[in-house]
Every structure is written in structure tokens, then in C-alpha cells.
Design a protein around this motif. Structure first.
Motif, mmCIF file in Angstrom:
data_model
loop_
_atom_site.group_PDB
_atom_site.id
_atom_site.type_symbol
_atom_site.label_atom_id
_atom_site.label_comp_id
_atom_site.label_asym_id
_atom_site.label_seq_id
_atom_site.Cartn_x
_atom_site.Cartn_y
_atom_site.Cartn_z
ATOM 1 N N ILE A 192 7.739 2.169 -12.637
ATOM 2 C CA ILE A 192 9.161 2.298 -12.309
ATOM 3 C C ILE A 192 9.886 1.031 -12.756
ATOM 4 N N VAL A 193 9.218 -0.109 -12.593
ATOM 5 C CA VAL A 193 9.733 -1.405 -13.047
ATOM 6 C C VAL A 193 8.808 -1.884 -14.159
ATOM 7 N N PRO A 194 9.351 -2.335 -15.295
ATOM 8 C CA PRO A 194 8.473 -2.800 -16.384
ATOM 9 C C PRO A 194 7.737 -4.090 -15.992
ATOM 10 N N TRP A 195 6.515 -4.228 -16.530
ATOM 11 C CA TRP A 195 5.698 -5.411 -16.207
ATOM 12 C C TRP A 195 6.367 -6.708 -16.646
ATOM 13 N N SER A 220 5.766 -1.733 -10.451
ATOM 14 C CA SER A 220 5.214 -1.894 -11.803
ATOM 15 C C SER A 220 3.970 -1.027 -11.986
ATOM 16 N N VAL A 221 3.121 -0.980 -10.965
ATOM 17 C CA VAL A 221 1.925 -0.134 -11.017
ATOM 18 C C VAL A 221 2.325 1.325 -11.251
ATOM 19 N N TRP A 276 0.834 -1.207 0.000
ATOM 20 C CA TRP A 276 0.000 0.000 0.000
ATOM 21 C C TRP A 276 0.871 1.260 0.000
ATOM 22 N N LEU A 277 1.940 1.246 0.813
ATOM 23 C CA LEU A 277 2.831 2.407 0.873
ATOM 24 C C LEU A 277 3.547 2.637 -0.458
ATOM 25 N N ILE A 278 3.972 1.544 -1.103
ATOM 26 C CA ILE A 278 4.656 1.688 -2.396
ATOM 27 C C ILE A 278 3.705 2.273 -3.443
ATOM 28 N N ILE A 279 2.501 1.711 -3.527
ATOM 29 C CA ILE A 279 1.540 2.181 -4.532
ATOM 30 C C ILE A 279 1.199 3.649 -4.299
ATOM 31 N N ARG A 280 1.112 4.046 -3.034
ATOM 32 C CA ARG A 280 0.838 5.459 -2.710
ATOM 33 C C ARG A 280 2.021 6.369 -3.033
#
Length: 196
Positions: A99-102, A95-96, A37-41
Motif C-alpha cells: 500500500i506504501v512503497p518501500w 509496505s508489506v 500484527w493487525l495491519i499485516i493481517r
């Protein structure tokens, strides 16, 4: 009783559930959704703090398990599961955010799905899981540290010129070793299956 005879009993893997190492592993597992959750935010600094707490508890659960003879079957499952979930949570979150490709997430996930299939195939033939290979440990180490280093560059842009190349070097090398270890496990599982 001689010390030699006591040693195997002390190092035996128990079936206990409520040990301090297992509780620490449960804490790590509970931190995974918080971390994601923290990363996505985009709260990379807080996500890194959660990751540091997770790494400390990971270290402590291993030390306590060995020192106080609290190695359990459940702990042997929980510890690598928590490591994998943190890797996947980091990959999914980054990825969302593009920053990192899917495709990188797909490469790592495909290898673990292959190993899951191998594990099911061996279990159906009456075999337990294969022992962990050193290549697999090194690959997990690379990935476990690559992604936080990439996150470090996101959290603190001033260090990004250093963190990003180092993080991606670890990530690419880790993915390569991850698949190399997967090939070793596949070869070994075929060899074991042919013995039956």
C-alpha cells in the motif's frame, strides 16, 4: 517560600520510573506489536481502534505529566519513542501489503538513522541531545496522521477517494519536513561541535 521559588521545583524533571504518564507510555509501547500484527493481517479497522487508544493515552500522559508535575526523564524518552515506533509499524505493515512503497519507508528510516548518528556524535563530545525543533514536531504530526488516514481508506473503501489524497498529501509533506528538520539538526549539531 514565594510561588516564584516553588515553580522551578514543581516543573523539575524527575528520575522516577513508575508514574501514571510513564505507565501509559509503556501501554503504548506494548500496543505497537499488536498494531503491526493487525495491519499485516489486513485488519485495518481493528488497527485503527488500537491507534485511537494509543492516541488517547498519548494525550492523557502529556496532560497528566504537566498537570500533576510528573514529568520524568524516562517519559521524555518513552513518549517520542512510542510515536516513532507507531510510525514505523504503520510504514512497515503498509509496505508489506504494497500500500506504501518501500522507498517511502527508506526515506523516513534514513533520516532517523542520520539523527541517531548525530546523537551518538554529540554524546561522544559530551553534549546531550539537541532540543526538539518545531519543524520536527510538525513533520511527526504530519506522518502520525497521514498513515492512519491512508489506513482509513483501506478499512472503509467508500471513503478512500477522499482519504487517500489527503493521507498522501500529509505523508509527502511530512517526509519533506522530516528531512528539513533533519538538516536543521545536522547544522545545529555541527555548530555545537565547533564550539568545543
Amino acid at each position: 517560600m514565594t510561588p516564584e521559588r516553588e515553580q522551578p521545583a514543581r516543573d523539575a524533571v524527575s528520575s522516577r520510573v513508575w508514574t501514571i504518564p510513564n505507565i501509559l507510555s509503556f501501554v503504548r509501547l506494548a500496543l505497537v506489536p499488536v498494531f503491526l500484527w493487525l495491519i499485516i493481517r489486513g485488519d485495518d479497522a481493528l488497527a485503527l481502534l488500537v491507534l485511537v487508544i494509543s492516541s488517547v493515552t498519548d494525550y492523557l500522559d502529556g496532560v497528566i505529566a504537566r498537570r500533576f508535575h510528573q514529568i520524568t526523564r524516562l517519559g521524555q524518552l518513552l513518549d517520542p519513542a512510542a510515536d516513532r515506533l507507531f510510525i514505523f509499524a504503520t510504514l512497515i505493515g503498509l509496505s508489506v501489503r504494497d500500500i506504501v512503497p518501500w522507498w517511502f519507508l527508506a526515506v523516513i528510516l534514513a533520516r532517523d538513522l542520520m539523527l541517531l548518528g548525530i546523537g551518538i556524535g554529540l554524546a561522544n563530545r559530551g553534549y546531550g541531545p539537541l532540543p526538539v525543533h518545531h519543524l520536527g514536531k510538525v513533520a511527526t504530526f504530519c506522518l502520525f496522521y497521514a498513515l492512519p488516514i491512508i489506513m482509513l481508506g483501506q478499512a472503509f473503501p467508500a471513503v478512500a477517494p477522499i482519504a487517500d489524497p489527503i493521507g498522501w498529501a500529509f505523508a509527502v509533506w511530512g517526509a519533506f519536513l522530516y528531512w528539513w528538520a533533519g538538516a536543521v539538526y545536522l547544522r545545529e549539531s555541527i555548530r555545537v561541535a565547533r564550539l568545543r
